[in-house]
Design a protein around this motif. Structure first.
Motif, PDB file in Angstrom:
ATOM      1  N   ILE B  13       0.807  -1.630  -0.189  1.00  0.00           N
ATOM      2  CA  ILE B  13      -0.353  -0.363   0.001  1.00  0.00           C
ATOM      3  C   ILE B  13       1.175   1.310   0.069  1.00  0.00           C
ATOM      4  CG2 ILE B  13      -1.983   1.430   1.757  1.00  0.00           C
ATOM      5  CD1 ILE B  13      -2.969  -1.595   1.920  1.00  0.00           C
ATOM      6  N   LYS B  14       2.058   1.080   0.928  1.00  0.00           N
ATOM      7  CA  LYS B  14       2.742   2.105   0.859  1.00  0.00           C
ATOM      8  C   LYS B  14       3.218   2.583  -0.894  1.00  0.00           C
ATOM      9  CE  LYS B  14       7.609   2.505   1.181  1.00  0.00           C
ATOM     10  NZ  LYS B  14       9.114   2.578   1.503  1.00  0.00           N
ATOM     11  N   ASP B  15       3.912   1.306  -1.564  1.00  0.00           N
ATOM     12  CA  ASP B  15       4.255   1.843  -2.618  1.00  0.00           C
ATOM     13  C   ASP B  15       3.137   2.798  -3.230  1.00  0.00           C
ATOM     14  OD1 ASP B  15       6.956   1.160  -2.782  1.00  0.00           O
ATOM     15  OD2 ASP B  15       6.499  -1.176  -3.215  1.00  0.00           O
ATOM     16  N   MET B  16       2.295   1.683  -3.653  1.00  0.00           N
ATOM     17  CA  MET B  16       0.778   2.278  -4.328  1.00  0.00           C
ATOM     18  C   MET B  16      -0.092   3.767  -4.372  1.00  0.00           C
ATOM     19  SD  MET B  16      -1.018  -1.167  -3.224  1.00  0.00           S
ATOM     20  CE  MET B  16      -2.843  -0.987  -4.467  1.00  0.00           C
ATOM     21  N   CYS B  17       0.431   4.243  -2.716  1.00  0.00           N
ATOM     22  CA  CYS B  17      -0.020   5.931  -3.071  1.00  0.00           C
ATOM     23  C   CYS B  17       1.140   6.743  -3.741  1.00  0.00           C
ATOM     24  CB  CYS B  17       0.379   6.322  -1.325  1.00  0.00           C
ATOM     25  SG  CYS B  17      -0.804   5.156   0.575  1.00  0.00           S
ATOM     26  N   LEU B  18       2.167   5.710  -3.704  1.00  0.00           N
ATOM     27  CA  LEU B  18       3.174   7.782  -4.007  1.00  0.00           C
ATOM     28  C   LEU B  18       2.364   7.345  -5.625  1.00  0.00           C
ATOM     29  CD1 LEU B  18       5.127   9.014  -3.948  1.00  0.00           C
ATOM     30  CD2 LEU B  18       6.642   6.992  -3.944  1.00  0.00           C
ATOM     31  N   LYS B  19       2.426   5.465  -6.405  1.00  0.00           N
ATOM     32  CA  LYS B  19       2.139   5.437  -7.767  1.00  0.00           C
ATOM     33  C   LYS B  19       0.804   5.752  -8.194  1.00  0.00           C
ATOM     34  CE  LYS B  19       2.146   2.784 -11.480  1.00  0.00           C
ATOM     35  NZ  LYS B  19       3.603   3.117 -12.586  1.00  0.00           N
ATOM     36  N   PHE B  75      -9.999  -1.282  -1.777  1.00  0.00           N
ATOM     37  CA  PHE B  75     -11.144  -1.889  -1.560  1.00  0.00           C
ATOM     38  C   PHE B  75     -10.036  -3.109  -1.873  1.00  0.00           C
ATOM     39  CE2 PHE B  75     -13.305   1.151  -4.645  1.00  0.00           C
ATOM     40  CZ  PHE B  75     -14.845   0.740  -4.066  1.00  0.00           C
ATOM     41  N   ILE B  76      -9.898  -4.213  -0.694  1.00  0.00           N
ATOM     42  CA  ILE B  76      -9.624  -5.669  -0.713  1.00  0.00           C
ATOM     43  C   ILE B  76      -9.938  -6.506  -0.424  1.00  0.00           C
ATOM     44  CG2 ILE B  76      -9.218  -4.582   2.037  1.00  0.00           C
ATOM     45  CD1 ILE B  76      -6.562  -6.245   1.888  1.00  0.00           C
ATOM     46  N   GLU B 136      -7.029 -17.879  -2.385  1.00  0.00           N
ATOM     47  CA  GLU B 136      -6.017 -17.630  -1.543  1.00  0.00           C
ATOM     48  C   GLU B 136      -4.842 -16.531  -2.306  1.00  0.00           C
ATOM     49  OE1 GLU B 136      -3.368 -21.193  -1.802  1.00  0.00           O
ATOM     50  OE2 GLU B 136      -2.581 -21.072  -3.300  1.00  0.00           O
ATOM     51  N   ASN B 137      -5.045 -15.449  -2.555  1.00  0.00           N
ATOM     52  CA  ASN B 137      -5.159 -14.527  -2.922  1.00  0.00           C
ATOM     53  C   ASN B 137      -5.450 -13.331  -2.128  1.00  0.00           C
ATOM     54  OD1 ASN B 137      -2.604 -15.436  -4.958  1.00  0.00           O
ATOM     55  ND2 ASN B 137      -4.470 -15.145  -6.164  1.00  0.00           N
ATOM     56  N   VAL B 138      -4.534 -11.762  -2.110  1.00  0.00           N
ATOM     57  CA  VAL B 138      -5.405 -10.450  -1.630  1.00  0.00           C
ATOM     58  C   VAL B 138      -4.835  -9.828  -3.051  1.00  0.00           C
ATOM     59  CG1 VAL B 138      -5.005  -8.727   0.159  1.00  0.00           C
ATOM     60  CG2 VAL B 138      -4.471 -11.689   0.341  1.00  0.00           C
ATOM     61  N   SER B 139      -6.241  -8.926  -2.712  1.00  0.00           N
ATOM     62  CA  SER B 139      -5.988  -8.235  -4.297  1.00  0.00           C
ATOM     63  C   SER B 139      -6.628  -6.553  -3.459  1.00  0.00           C
ATOM     64  CB  SER B 139      -7.119  -8.695  -5.667  1.00  0.00           C
ATOM     65  OG  SER B 139      -7.257  -7.572  -6.137  1.00  0.00           O
ATOM     66  N   ILE B 140      -5.757  -6.128  -4.213  1.00  0.00           N
ATOM     67  CA  ILE B 140      -6.235  -4.069  -3.231  1.00  0.00           C
ATOM     68  C   ILE B 140      -6.306  -3.468  -4.218  1.00  0.00           C
ATOM     69  CG2 ILE B 140      -4.988  -2.551  -1.507  1.00  0.00           C
ATOM     70  CD1 ILE B 140      -3.160  -4.832  -0.605  1.00  0.00           C
ATOM     71  N   THR B 141      -6.825  -2.511  -4.029  1.00  0.00           N
ATOM     72  CA  THR B 141      -7.303  -1.210  -5.282  1.00  0.00           C
ATOM     73  C   THR B 141      -7.333  -0.129  -4.363  1.00  0.00           C
ATOM     74  OG1 THR B 141      -7.986  -2.879  -6.568  1.00  0.00           O
ATOM     75  CG2 THR B 141      -8.682   0.147  -6.599  1.00  0.00           C
ATOM     76  N   LEU B 142      -6.628   0.548  -4.744  1.00  0.00           N
ATOM     77  CA  LEU B 142      -6.140   2.499  -4.077  1.00  0.00           C
ATOM     78  C   LEU B 142      -6.333   3.242  -5.113  1.00  0.00           C
ATOM     79  CD1 LEU B 142      -5.152   3.982  -1.044  1.00  0.00           C
ATOM     80  CD2 LEU B 142      -3.061   4.267  -2.976  1.00  0.00           C
ATOM     81  N   VAL B 276      -5.277   1.956  -8.633  1.00  0.00           N
ATOM     82  CA  VAL B 276      -4.424   1.097  -8.294  1.00  0.00           C
ATOM     83  C   VAL B 276      -4.394   0.282  -8.111  1.00  0.00           C
ATOM     84  CG1 VAL B 276      -1.813   0.386  -8.130  1.00  0.00           C
ATOM     85  CG2 VAL B 276      -2.130   3.090  -8.447  1.00  0.00           C
ATOM     86  N   THR B 277      -3.949  -1.116  -8.990  1.00  0.00           N
ATOM     87  CA  THR B 277      -4.607  -2.517  -8.652  1.00  0.00           C
ATOM     88  C   THR B 277      -3.181  -3.178  -8.581  1.00  0.00           C
ATOM     89  OG1 THR B 277      -6.867  -2.062  -8.966  1.00  0.00           O
ATOM     90  CG2 THR B 277      -5.613  -4.412  -8.457  1.00  0.00           C
ATOM     91  N   ARG B 278      -3.153  -3.548  -7.711  1.00  0.00           N
ATOM     92  CA  ARG B 278      -1.715  -5.465  -6.793  1.00  0.00           C
ATOM     93  C   ARG B 278      -2.849  -6.467  -6.514  1.00  0.00           C
ATOM     94  NH1 ARG B 278       2.745  -1.370  -5.690  1.00  0.00           N
ATOM     95  NH2 ARG B 278       2.760  -0.522  -8.236  1.00  0.00           N
ATOM     96  N   MET B 279      -2.230  -7.078  -6.951  1.00  0.00           N
ATOM     97  CA  MET B 279      -2.444  -8.963  -6.279  1.00  0.00           C
ATOM     98  C   MET B 279      -0.993  -9.326  -4.985  1.00  0.00           C
ATOM     99  SD  MET B 279      -4.853 -11.007  -6.989  1.00  0.00           S
ATOM    100  CE  MET B 279      -5.555 -11.577  -8.762  1.00  0.00           C
ATOM    101  N   ILE B 280      -1.174  -9.423  -3.971  1.00  0.00           N
ATOM    102  CA  ILE B 280      -0.323 -10.362  -3.337  1.00  0.00           C
ATOM    103  C   ILE B 280      -0.749 -12.285  -3.278  1.00  0.00           C
ATOM    104  CG2 ILE B 280       0.495 -10.878  -1.431  1.00  0.00           C
ATOM    105  CD1 ILE B 280      -0.307  -7.759  -0.832  1.00  0.00           C
TER     106      ILE B 280
END
Ligand code: SF4
Lengths: 176, 280
Positions: B13-19, B75-76, B136-142, B276-280
């Motif tokens: 999330i830290k990286d996503m904020c800047l991006k 949105f997580i 078994e993933n976590v998807s995050i949209t900031l 921005v969306t990232r998948m963990i």
């Protein structure tokens, strides 16, 4: 489109030359103030105290910048919505404020006061804060530092681009 | 079962904020660039070229695209086969926002109490919407949301008899009222159906959908297209100074609703529609 280079401070005779729709590049000193600073300034006046700056012939930029990185004068620095300042504005116009920079509509009460006091409302491009920050050559906090981004800054600008939205003749570019 | 330490979520999330605050997603930026070639008014063209230049400076010099770097909406989606370890999830998310906004030189725009109004100093708390999903993933949209446009958003509790025409009128009404205040060109997120709060959430979610992907429902895709055309005939234009680029897109999400209702939420966003969306 008429393009004008204008030196600040904005005296009333300069205001009278401006018409809604003119494209203006401002150079000189202006002050930032937004919601919380306007509230404090109004409270100071109600308590019989002075404003943090002599407001006669001055221009207020409705701005809450993002923090500067090392080496930068200021962070992103675009306009905020002017309408939120409307309830405080006529008091400042009566004290000699002549210029305001923001974005979005003003109330009729503000426009009436602008007519009476000979003041002008400019719009800068909302959401172009990185670009506009390049026109700010110096930024110093002069009051209300505890408010963070909402502190009052003294800004030196060079060729700051904006458009006259409302003039002192009652014209409003948003009401086409 | 997959173990994920929530410190990974914090870092992401830290990286996503800047991006999100420095660079617009391709769908949004390409629409602005494209509009520049199609706008007809002199002032409109000027505003759009300033927006294009602004995006370039922001990316090159790491200056936020807009000084209002927003309230962080997250949105997580957590897979139900994920076992989260470490700090509690919401604390981990807020820590990511705190670090992102502090280390990224982003503006802190959140007050702790809506009436007492003291700035929290680190842009927390975030507004968090969590869903448990299969997998078994976590998807995050900031999606950092600026308030010039948020303030112009609305909910309309229509009657079923008002139907699709009522929906169109509501969306056009909200856009007209938003006008120059919402930093046009805007992006319009619409939620139709559900309950009072569900339609607002759908509208927010709609803003995070790629502008090049119409709704999979044919009648909704047609409505999106029609509304975009109608909005761009309103002559609000870039910066509200006139022109045909009033909106870059209209995204609509729908949900079943009650026999007695037709809720419609219109979430107005500016051209700085960050997601921005990232998948963990
Ligand atoms: S509405 Fe959007 S572009 Fe305008 S100031 Fe707010 S965040 Fe920036």
């Amino acid at each position: 489109m008429k393009k004008i280079h204008l030196e600040l401070p904005l005296t009333k005779d300069k205001v009278q030359e401006l018409t809604a729709g003119d494209y203006v590049y401002l150079t000189g000193v202006m002050y930032s103030a937004r919601d919380a600073a306007h509230k404090r300034m109004t409270e100071a006046l109600a308590d019989g105290k002075d404003l943090p700056m002599d407001i006669k012939d001055q221009t207020i930029y409705y701005l809450g910048p993002s923090p500067a990185r090392p080496g930068q004068v200021i962070g992103s620095a675009g306009p905020t919505t002017a309408g939120r300042m409307d309830r405080y504005t006529p008091t400042l116009l009566d004290l000699g404020l002549t210029g305001m920079i923001g974005k979005g509509r003003r109330t009729q009460a503000v426009k009436d006061s602008m007519k009476k006091n000979h003041a002008v409302y400019f719009a800068a491009v909302g959401g172009a804060g990185a670009l506009l920050s390049k026109c700010i050559t110096k930024a110093d906090i002069v009051a209300y530092e505890d408010l963070g981004t909402e502190a009052v800054y003294r800004l030196e600008v060079k060729d700051f681009p904006c458009v006259v939205v409302a003039d002192d003749k009652g014209n409003d570019l948003y009401e086409r | 079962m997959r173990d994920i330490d929530t410190s990974v979520i914090t870092e992401t999330i830290k990286d996503m904020c800047l991006k999100a605050n420095i660079e617009l997603a391709d769908d949004v930026s390409s629409k602005i660039i494209c509009a520049k070639t199609q706008e007809t008014t002199e002032l409109g063209k000027l505003v759009l070229s300033q927006l294009t230049e602004n995006m370039e400076i922001a990316k090159k010099e790491l200056i936020p695209i807009c000084q209002d770097t927003g309230m962080a909406v997250i949105f997580i989606e957590v897979g139900q086969d994920v076992h989260l370890t470490g700090a509690p999830l919401e604390d981990a998310i807020n820590e990511g926002v705190r670090r992102g906004y502090t280390e990224g030189f982003l503006r802190k725009s959140v007050v702790g109490d809506p009436l007492l109004r003291v700035n929290t100093g680190d842009n927390t708390p975030a507004v968090i919407h969590t869903r448990i999903v299969p997998g078994e993933n976590v998807s995050i949209t900031l999606a950092p949301k600026g308030f010039g446009s948020e303030n112009m958003s609305r909910v309309y509790m229509l009657k079923p008899a008002e139907g699709i025409e009522g929906v169109k009128a509501a969306v056009l009404d909200a856009v007209k009222l938003a006008g120059p205040n919402a930093c046009p060109p805007m992006v319009i997120g619409v939620g139709i159906g559900g309950t009072f709060e569900k339609c607002a959430l759908l509208a927010k979610k709609a803003l995070t959908r790629n502008l090049d992907e119409p709704s999979p429902l044919p009648h909704i895709a047609a409505l999106e297209k029609e509304l975009l055309e109608k909005i761009n005939e309103m002559d609000i234009g870039p910066g509200g100074l006139g022109g045909k680029t009033t909106a870059l897109g209209v995204n609509i999400e729908t949900f079943p609703t009650h026999i007695a209702g037709l809720p419609v939420a219109v979430n107005i966003c500016c051209h700085v529609n960050r997601h921005v969306t990232r998948m963990i």
